[in-house]
Design a protein around this motif. Structure first.
Motif, PDB file in Angstrom:
ATOM      1  N   ALA A  38       0.834  -1.205   0.000  1.00 48.90           N
ATOM      2  CA  ALA A  38       0.000   0.000   0.000  1.00 48.90           C
ATOM      3  C   ALA A  38       0.869   1.256   0.000  1.00 48.90           C
ATOM      4  O   ALA A  38       0.565   2.245  -0.687  1.00 48.90           O
ATOM      5  N   GLU A  39       1.959   1.223   0.758  1.00 46.62           N
ATOM      6  CA  GLU A  39       2.872   2.365   0.800  1.00 46.62           C
ATOM      7  C   GLU A  39       3.523   2.592  -0.567  1.00 46.62           C
ATOM      8  O   GLU A  39       3.618   3.730  -1.044  1.00 46.62           O
ATOM      9  N   LEU A  40       3.930   1.512  -1.201  1.00 45.18           N
ATOM     10  CA  LEU A  40       4.537   1.624  -2.531  1.00 45.18           C
ATOM     11  C   LEU A  40       3.533   2.131  -3.557  1.00 45.18           C
ATOM     12  O   LEU A  40       3.859   2.954  -4.418  1.00 45.18           O
ATOM     13  N   ALA A  41       2.293   1.649  -3.452  1.00 46.87           N
ATOM     14  CA  ALA A  41       1.246   2.098  -4.377  1.00 46.87           C
ATOM     15  C   ALA A  41       0.992   3.592  -4.233  1.00 46.87           C
ATOM     16  O   ALA A  41       0.742   4.300  -5.222  1.00 46.87           O
ATOM     17  N   ALA A  42       1.074   4.076  -2.999  1.00 52.26           N
ATOM     18  CA  ALA A  42       0.839   5.497  -2.751  1.00 52.26           C
ATOM     19  C   ALA A  42       1.965   6.365  -3.327  1.00 52.26           C
ATOM     20  O   ALA A  42       1.771   7.555  -3.574  1.00 52.26           O
ATOM     21  N   LEU A  43       3.129   5.774  -3.535  1.00 52.30           N
ATOM     22  CA  LEU A  43       4.264   6.515  -4.076  1.00 52.30           C
ATOM     23  C   LEU A  43       4.309   6.509  -5.611  1.00 52.30           C
ATOM     24  O   LEU A  43       5.161   7.150  -6.204  1.00 52.30           O
ATOM     25  N   GLU A  44       3.400   5.767  -6.227  1.00 48.83           N
ATOM     26  CA  GLU A  44       3.383   5.661  -7.690  1.00 48.83           C
ATOM     27  C   GLU A  44       3.174   7.030  -8.345  1.00 48.83           C
ATOM     28  O   GLU A  44       2.261   7.763  -7.994  1.00 48.83           O
ATOM     29  N   ASP A  45       4.032   7.348  -9.273  1.00 50.82           N
ATOM     30  CA  ASP A  45       3.940   8.582 -10.050  1.00 50.82           C
ATOM     31  C   ASP A  45       3.701   8.190 -11.506  1.00 50.82           C
ATOM     32  O   ASP A  45       4.577   7.586 -12.132  1.00 50.82           O
ATOM     33  N   GLU A  55       9.079 -12.639   1.002  1.00 52.34           N
ATOM     34  CA  GLU A  55       7.633 -12.426   0.834  1.00 52.34           C
ATOM     35  C   GLU A  55       7.369 -11.326  -0.189  1.00 52.34           C
ATOM     36  O   GLU A  55       6.475 -11.452  -1.034  1.00 52.34           O
ATOM     37  N   LEU A  56       8.143 -10.253  -0.116  1.00 55.33           N
ATOM     38  CA  LEU A  56       7.983  -9.167  -1.088  1.00 55.33           C
ATOM     39  C   LEU A  56       8.304  -9.653  -2.496  1.00 55.33           C
ATOM     40  O   LEU A  56       7.601  -9.324  -3.450  1.00 55.33           O
ATOM     41  N   TRP A  57       9.353 -10.435  -2.610  1.00 57.94           N
ATOM     42  CA  TRP A  57       9.698 -10.986  -3.923  1.00 57.94           C
ATOM     43  C   TRP A  57       8.550 -11.832  -4.467  1.00 57.94           C
ATOM     44  O   TRP A  57       8.227 -11.783  -5.662  1.00 57.94           O
ATOM     45  N   GLU A  83       5.439  -8.103  -7.819  1.00 60.06           N
ATOM     46  CA  GLU A  83       5.372  -6.677  -8.139  1.00 60.06           C
ATOM     47  C   GLU A  83       6.778  -6.107  -8.275  1.00 60.06           C
ATOM     48  O   GLU A  83       7.635  -6.338  -7.417  1.00 60.06           O
ATOM     49  N   THR A  84       7.013  -5.343  -9.337  1.00 59.47           N
ATOM     50  CA  THR A  84       8.356  -4.842  -9.583  1.00 59.47           C
ATOM     51  C   THR A  84       8.870  -3.963  -8.455  1.00 59.47           C
ATOM     52  O   THR A  84      10.003  -4.142  -7.984  1.00 59.47           O
ATOM     53  N   SER A  85       8.085  -3.017  -7.983  1.00 57.15           N
ATOM     54  CA  SER A  85       8.561  -2.137  -6.909  1.00 57.15           C
ATOM     55  C   SER A  85       8.809  -2.934  -5.630  1.00 57.15           C
ATOM     56  O   SER A  85       9.776  -2.671  -4.907  1.00 57.15           O
ATOM     57  N   ALA A  86       7.963  -3.927  -5.354  1.00 55.67           N
ATOM     58  CA  ALA A  86       8.158  -4.769  -4.175  1.00 55.67           C
ATOM     59  C   ALA A  86       9.421  -5.606  -4.310  1.00 55.67           C
ATOM     60  O   ALA A  86      10.158  -5.823  -3.334  1.00 55.67           O
ATOM     61  N   ARG A  87       9.700  -6.086  -5.505  1.00 54.01           N
ATOM     62  CA  ARG A  87      10.913  -6.874  -5.723  1.00 54.01           C
ATOM     63  C   ARG A  87      12.165  -6.011  -5.592  1.00 54.01           C
ATOM     64  O   ARG A  87      13.181  -6.458  -5.051  1.00 54.01           O
ATOM     65  N   LEU A  88      12.103  -4.789  -6.062  1.00 53.80           N
ATOM     66  CA  LEU A  88      13.243  -3.891  -5.882  1.00 53.80           C
ATOM     67  C   LEU A  88      13.496  -3.650  -4.397  1.00 53.80           C
ATOM     68  O   LEU A  88      14.654  -3.664  -3.943  1.00 53.80           O
ATOM     69  N   ALA A 116      11.867  -7.426 -15.667  1.00 56.16           N
ATOM     70  CA  ALA A 116      12.059  -5.975 -15.600  1.00 56.16           C
ATOM     71  C   ALA A 116      13.548  -5.680 -15.518  1.00 56.16           C
ATOM     72  O   ALA A 116      14.237  -6.222 -14.646  1.00 56.16           O
ATOM     73  N   PRO A 117      14.095  -4.849 -16.393  1.00 53.08           N
ATOM     74  CA  PRO A 117      15.539  -4.608 -16.405  1.00 53.08           C
ATOM     75  C   PRO A 117      16.111  -4.151 -15.065  1.00 53.08           C
ATOM     76  O   PRO A 117      17.195  -4.582 -14.680  1.00 53.08           O
ATOM     77  N   LYS A 118      15.393  -3.274 -14.355  1.00 52.51           N
ATOM     78  CA  LYS A 118      15.940  -2.776 -13.088  1.00 52.51           C
ATOM     79  C   LYS A 118      16.020  -3.886 -12.057  1.00 52.51           C
ATOM     80  O   LYS A 118      17.006  -3.979 -11.312  1.00 52.51           O
ATOM     81  N   VAL A 119      15.019  -4.759 -12.015  1.00 53.69           N
ATOM     82  CA  VAL A 119      15.060  -5.902 -11.098  1.00 53.69           C
ATOM     83  C   VAL A 119      16.233  -6.809 -11.459  1.00 53.69           C
ATOM     84  O   VAL A 119      16.993  -7.263 -10.588  1.00 53.69           O
ATOM     85  N   HIS A 120      16.384  -7.093 -12.729  1.00 51.34           N
ATOM     86  CA  HIS A 120      17.485  -7.926 -13.218  1.00 51.34           C
ATOM     87  C   HIS A 120      18.833  -7.330 -12.816  1.00 51.34           C
ATOM     88  O   HIS A 120      19.707  -8.027 -12.273  1.00 51.34           O
ATOM     89  N   ASP A 121      19.004  -6.032 -13.045  1.00 48.46           N
ATOM     90  CA  ASP A 121      20.283  -5.379 -12.749  1.00 48.46           C
ATOM     91  C   ASP A 121      20.580  -5.390 -11.251  1.00 48.46           C
ATOM     92  O   ASP A 121      21.711  -5.662 -10.834  1.00 48.46           O
ATOM     93  N   TRP A 122      19.566  -5.078 -10.441  1.00 51.63           N
ATOM     94  CA  TRP A 122      19.786  -5.034  -8.996  1.00 51.63           C
ATOM     95  C   TRP A 122      20.039  -6.425  -8.432  1.00 51.63           C
ATOM     96  O   TRP A 122      20.845  -6.586  -7.524  1.00 51.63           O
ATOM     97  N   LEU A 123      19.347  -7.421  -8.958  1.00 53.77           N
ATOM     98  CA  LEU A 123      19.566  -8.786  -8.491  1.00 53.77           C
ATOM     99  C   LEU A 123      21.017  -9.197  -8.718  1.00 53.77           C
ATOM    100  O   LEU A 123      21.666  -9.758  -7.828  1.00 53.77           O
ATOM    101  N   VAL A 124      21.539  -8.909  -9.901  1.00 57.35           N
ATOM    102  CA  VAL A 124      22.931  -9.269 -10.198  1.00 57.35           C
ATOM    103  C   VAL A 124      23.900  -8.429  -9.373  1.00 57.35           C
ATOM    104  O   VAL A 124      24.833  -8.950  -8.754  1.00 57.35           O
ATOM    105  N   SER A 125      23.679  -7.114  -9.345  1.00 57.45           N
ATOM    106  CA  SER A 125      24.639  -6.197  -8.718  1.00 57.45           C
ATOM    107  C   SER A 125      24.605  -6.220  -7.200  1.00 57.45           C
ATOM    108  O   SER A 125      25.666  -6.183  -6.548  1.00 57.45           O
ATOM    109  N   TYR A 126      23.400  -6.270  -6.615  1.00 57.10           N
ATOM    110  CA  TYR A 126      23.263  -6.131  -5.162  1.00 57.10           C
ATOM    111  C   TYR A 126      23.203  -7.462  -4.419  1.00 57.10           C
ATOM    112  O   TYR A 126      23.414  -7.499  -3.210  1.00 57.10           O
ATOM    113  N   VAL A 127      22.911  -8.529  -5.145  1.00 60.01           N
ATOM    114  CA  VAL A 127      22.733  -9.815  -4.460  1.00 60.01           C
ATOM    115  C   VAL A 127      23.742 -10.852  -4.956  1.00 60.01           C
ATOM    116  O   VAL A 127      24.562 -11.343  -4.192  1.00 60.01           O
TER     117      VAL A 127
END
Length: 225
Positions: free
Chosen positions: A10-17, A54-56, A60-65, A90-101
């Protein structure tokens, strides 16, 4: 107080632009959350591995990030990371998964080898991304000449994400390994991959010869000081 997945969604949804989502969707990312605000949520939550899983699992892309920012990289096994990567479109999820994890965990080299020649070009691009890391930081055991052979033979016709990773690898070899620089430059000049890529002012072009020459120039300038 432990925050729940529904509360965080819900918090992430509220931040959607909507405007940000429109920009992101041009690059294949289906979310509209400002990444600075996403990182602020992660800082508040700190490391929570089970919540991250659980978020993963929401898909949802924002939840996965967010999950990738609060997870514990060493807590995943190789097969789990492999499954996560294969469902990361999603490219950003892919990039963060490789780079951050993946890069921060103990399975980076095993997964690099597993992914490098994968039939799925998006998965293969992750293998190349991990190879770039090796080229720059721990090239021992890598056959750089063979990498250049593969790039020369396959980069022009590679799908976009794989092509981008191969091009980055080409540039990294040229930057980090002077003995291969002339060949890397020649391959880049002949193939002309990303030669006309639109580059903002004060940014370095991803065209490999330009990229190599500019970074080497900066390194030489720094060394001369």
């Amino acid at each position: 107080m432990t925050e729940t997945v529904p509360e965080l969604l819900a918090e992430l949804a509220a931040l959607e632009d909507p405007r940000m989502r429109e920009v992101n969707e041009r690059n294949g990312d289906d979310h509209g959350v400002n990444l600075g605000k996403l990182r602020a949520i992660a800082k508040r939550l700190k490391t929570q591995q089970e919540l991250a899983r659980e978020l993963w699992g929401t898909g949802e892309t924002s939840a996965r990030l967010l999950a990738l920012l609060i997870c514990r990289p060493k807590a995943f096994d190789a097969d789990e990371l492999d499954a996560m990567l294969r469902e990361s479109r999603a490219p950003k999820v892919h990039d963060w998964l490789v780079s951050y994890v993946v890069k921060k965990g103990p399975h980076a080299e095993a997964l690099r080898v597993r992914w490098f020649d994968d039939a799925d070009a998006v998965v293969a691009s992750a293998g190349w991304a991990l190879t770039i890391e090796r080229v720059a930081k721990s090239p021992e055991g890598l056959d750089l000449a063979a990498l250049l052979d593969t790039i020369e033979a396959e980069m022009v016709d590679a799908p976009d994400r794989l092509q981008w990773s191969m091009n980055h690898c080409l540039a990294q070899i040229g930057i980090s390994h002077p003995e291969h620089r002339a060949r890397a430059l020649a391959i880049g000049e002949r193939l002309e991959v990303l030669k006309d890529y639109p580059t903002p002012p004060n940014c370095t072009s991803p065209f490999a010869p330009t990229w190599i020459n500019e970074i080497v120039r900066r390194q030489e300038l720094a060394a001369a000081r």
